[in-house]
Enzyme design. Structure first.
Site, mmCIF file in Angstrom:
data_model
loop_
_atom_site.group_PDB
_atom_site.id
_atom_site.type_symbol
_atom_site.label_atom_id
_atom_site.label_comp_id
_atom_site.label_asym_id
_atom_site.label_seq_id
_atom_site.Cartn_x
_atom_site.Cartn_y
_atom_site.Cartn_z
ATOM 1 N N ASP A 10 42.378 38.847 43.671
ATOM 2 C CA ASP A 10 42.508 39.510 44.966
ATOM 3 C C ASP A 10 41.210 39.197 45.742
ATOM 4 O O ASP A 10 40.187 38.897 45.120
ATOM 5 C CB ASP A 10 42.683 41.011 44.739
ATOM 6 C CG ASP A 10 42.670 41.806 46.016
ATOM 7 O OD1 ASP A 10 43.359 41.395 46.962
ATOM 8 O OD2 ASP A 10 41.966 42.838 46.084
ATOM 9 N N LEU A 11 41.252 39.263 47.057
ATOM 10 C CA LEU A 11 40.059 38.910 47.849
ATOM 11 C C LEU A 11 39.238 40.154 48.219
ATOM 12 O O LEU A 11 38.102 40.327 47.767
ATOM 13 C CB LEU A 11 40.491 38.156 49.118
ATOM 14 C CG LEU A 11 39.380 37.767 50.076
ATOM 15 C CD1 LEU A 11 38.433 36.747 49.448
ATOM 16 C CD2 LEU A 11 39.971 37.183 51.372
ATOM 17 N N ASP A 12 39.851 41.025 49.053
ATOM 18 C CA ASP A 12 39.127 42.198 49.570
ATOM 19 C C ASP A 12 38.837 43.179 48.425
ATOM 20 O O ASP A 12 39.754 43.678 47.783
ATOM 21 C CB ASP A 12 39.975 42.910 50.632
ATOM 22 C CG ASP A 12 40.211 42.055 51.871
ATOM 23 O OD1 ASP A 12 39.249 41.465 52.381
ATOM 24 O OD2 ASP A 12 41.366 41.984 52.333
ATOM 25 N N THR A 18 35.088 43.717 52.054
ATOM 26 C CA THR A 18 35.482 43.826 53.457
ATOM 27 C C THR A 18 36.017 45.221 53.781
ATOM 28 O O THR A 18 36.277 45.512 54.948
ATOM 29 C CB THR A 18 36.577 42.800 53.769
ATOM 30 O OG1 THR A 18 37.447 42.764 52.652
ATOM 31 C CG2 THR A 18 36.016 41.427 54.035
ATOM 32 N N LYS A 46 43.654 50.561 50.555
ATOM 33 C CA LYS A 46 43.288 49.366 49.779
ATOM 34 C C LYS A 46 44.529 48.605 49.330
ATOM 35 O O LYS A 46 45.435 49.190 48.734
ATOM 36 C CB LYS A 46 42.482 49.761 48.542
ATOM 37 C CG LYS A 46 41.028 49.993 48.816
ATOM 38 C CD LYS A 46 40.272 50.152 47.506
ATOM 39 C CE LYS A 46 38.809 50.432 47.752
ATOM 40 N NZ LYS A 46 38.116 50.742 46.474
ATOM 41 N N SER A 116 46.084 37.500 47.957
ATOM 42 C CA SER A 116 45.637 38.584 48.839
ATOM 43 C C SER A 116 46.693 38.963 49.864
ATOM 44 O O SER A 116 47.451 38.106 50.315
ATOM 45 C CB SER A 116 44.376 38.136 49.592
ATOM 46 O OG SER A 116 44.058 39.037 50.627
ATOM 47 N N ALA A 117 46.709 40.225 50.260
ATOM 48 C CA ALA A 117 47.610 40.692 51.311
ATOM 49 C C ALA A 117 47.104 40.318 52.706
ATOM 50 O O ALA A 117 47.832 40.439 53.690
ATOM 51 C CB ALA A 117 47.743 42.211 51.225
ATOM 52 N N LYS A 147 52.380 44.008 47.942
ATOM 53 C CA LYS A 147 52.077 44.631 46.656
ATOM 54 C C LYS A 147 52.515 46.100 46.761
ATOM 55 O O LYS A 147 52.342 46.683 47.821
ATOM 56 C CB LYS A 147 50.569 44.563 46.357
ATOM 57 C CG LYS A 147 50.005 43.142 46.318
ATOM 58 C CD LYS A 147 48.465 43.162 46.282
ATOM 59 C CE LYS A 147 47.899 41.759 46.420
ATOM 60 N NZ LYS A 147 46.431 41.701 46.441
ATOM 61 N N GLU A 171 42.035 42.771 40.321
ATOM 62 C CA GLU A 171 42.480 43.623 41.429
ATOM 63 C C GLU A 171 41.678 44.917 41.532
ATOM 64 O O GLU A 171 41.385 45.543 40.518
ATOM 65 C CB GLU A 171 43.940 44.030 41.193
ATOM 66 C CG GLU A 171 44.945 43.300 42.033
ATOM 67 C CD GLU A 171 44.879 43.598 43.527
ATOM 68 O OE1 GLU A 171 44.170 44.525 43.949
ATOM 69 O OE2 GLU A 171 45.551 42.883 44.276
ATOM 70 N N ASP A 172 41.372 45.337 42.766
ATOM 71 C CA ASP A 172 40.693 46.630 42.958
ATOM 72 C C ASP A 172 41.655 47.709 43.437
ATOM 73 O O ASP A 172 41.240 48.861 43.568
ATOM 74 C CB ASP A 172 39.546 46.499 43.975
ATOM 75 C CG ASP A 172 40.049 46.259 45.386
ATOM 76 O OD1 ASP A 172 40.997 45.453 45.545
ATOM 77 O OD2 ASP A 172 39.501 46.860 46.324
HETATM 78 C C1 BG6 Z 1 44.128 43.826 51.893
HETATM 79 C C2 BG6 Z 1 43.179 44.964 52.199
HETATM 80 O O1 BG6 Z 1 43.489 42.874 51.095
HETATM 81 O O2 BG6 Z 1 44.562 43.199 53.093
HETATM 82 C C3 BG6 Z 1 43.824 45.937 53.172
HETATM 83 O O3 BG6 Z 1 42.836 45.625 50.996
HETATM 84 C C4 BG6 Z 1 44.310 45.194 54.415
HETATM 85 O O4 BG6 Z 1 42.879 46.927 53.521
HETATM 86 C C5 BG6 Z 1 45.249 44.067 54.007
HETATM 87 O O5 BG6 Z 1 44.987 46.081 55.293
HETATM 88 C C6 BG6 Z 1 45.736 43.254 55.190
HETATM 89 O O6 BG6 Z 1 44.635 42.621 55.786
HETATM 90 P P1 BG6 Z 1 44.665 41.871 57.183
HETATM 91 O O7 BG6 Z 1 43.356 41.127 57.159
HETATM 92 O O8 BG6 Z 1 45.847 40.958 57.167
HETATM 93 O O9 BG6 Z 1 44.770 42.899 58.249
HETATM 94 MG MG MG Z 2 41.696 44.453 47.257
#
Ligand code: BG6
Ligand code: MG
Length: 217
Positions: A10-12, A18, A46, A116-117, A147, A171-172
């Site tokens: 996962d990224l964030d 972030t 998250k 990542s989402a 997810k 994953e966090d």
């Molecule tokens: C996830 C974050 O990785 O991405 C969420 O944990 C975030 O907080 C989601 O809402 C979507 O991110 P973005 O950058 O597409 O708005």
């Molecule tokens: Mg995350």
């Protein structure tokens, strides 16, 4: 490495923190509409997609009258503020041990991916100068089911041509751990064991991960 052929990150919250920027931008949006939400509520955002996050926040503020077009405008506004913040990120914001562990995996012949989402994944990876560390990147631009659906990780495994049961996901978010397990993968939680109770293992950060620990999963 016998059993594990790929690691999907996962990224964030795993590679980079972030969350603080997401929080600031959502808080500004909520404050503009005349309400606030707590850092504890923020935890629930998250791993949750942009529009799903907005719906949660509007619910916290008892805002029930927004049309879909208005919601889209609000999410776009939040993303603009968020982008101003992430555009100033530097590689110094990579979380401790992240680059080193991903590189150690690659050196051991383990394939690496981002799952990542976030639709901002390409921007963030470029800012951090990390894109070349991953064999494939699956993000919010290429998945349709958020997810805890395993789609994002299954797409990663498919692109890497690795069987899901030979993949480990880092994953966090609770929803992310659930997504990994639903995809038949192992899940390493990054954060607190009390929160990420379903994970096969929980560590405080990638600085605590080693190839030996990976082998024992
Ligand atoms: C996830 C974050 O990785 O991405 C969420 O944990 C975030 O907080 C989601 O809402 C979507 O991110 P973005 O950058 O597409 O708005
Ligand atoms: Mg995350």
């Amino acid at each position: 490495m016998k059993n594990i052929k790929a690691c999907i990150f996962d990224l964030d919250g795993v590679i980079v923190d972030t969350a603080v920027y997401h929080y600031k931008a959502w808080k500004r949006l909520a404050n503009n509409m005349g309400f606030d939400f707590t850092e504890h509520q923020n935890e629930q955002l998250k791993g949750v997609s942009r529009m799903a996050s907005l719906n949660l926040i509007l619910g916290w503020g008892d805002v029930t009258h927004k049309t879909e077009a208005e919601k889209l405008a609000l999410a776009t506004q939040k993303n603009e503020w968020y982008n101003v913040m992430i555009s100033q990120m530097t590689p110094a914001e990579i979380l401790p041990g992240a680059r080193e562990f991903v590189q150690a995996c690659r050196n051991a012949g383990i394939k690496t991916a981002i799952g990542s989402a976030s639709k901002n994944t390409p921007t963030i990876l470029n800012k951090l100068q990390l894109a070349s560390l991953f064999d494939t990147i699956v993000d919010g631009n290429s998945v349709s089911k958020p997810k805890p659906d395993p789609e994002v990780f299954l797409k990663g495994a498919e692109a890497l041509q690795v069987d899901p049961n030979a993949c480990v996901v880092f994953e966090d978010a609770v929803a992310g751990v659930e997504a990994a397990l639903a995809g038949g993968m192992k899940a390493v939680g990054i954060g607190s064991p009390e929160v990420l109770i379903k994970a096969n293992l929980v560590v405080s950060g990638l600085d605590k991960m080693t190839l030996d620990i990976l082998e024992e999963l």
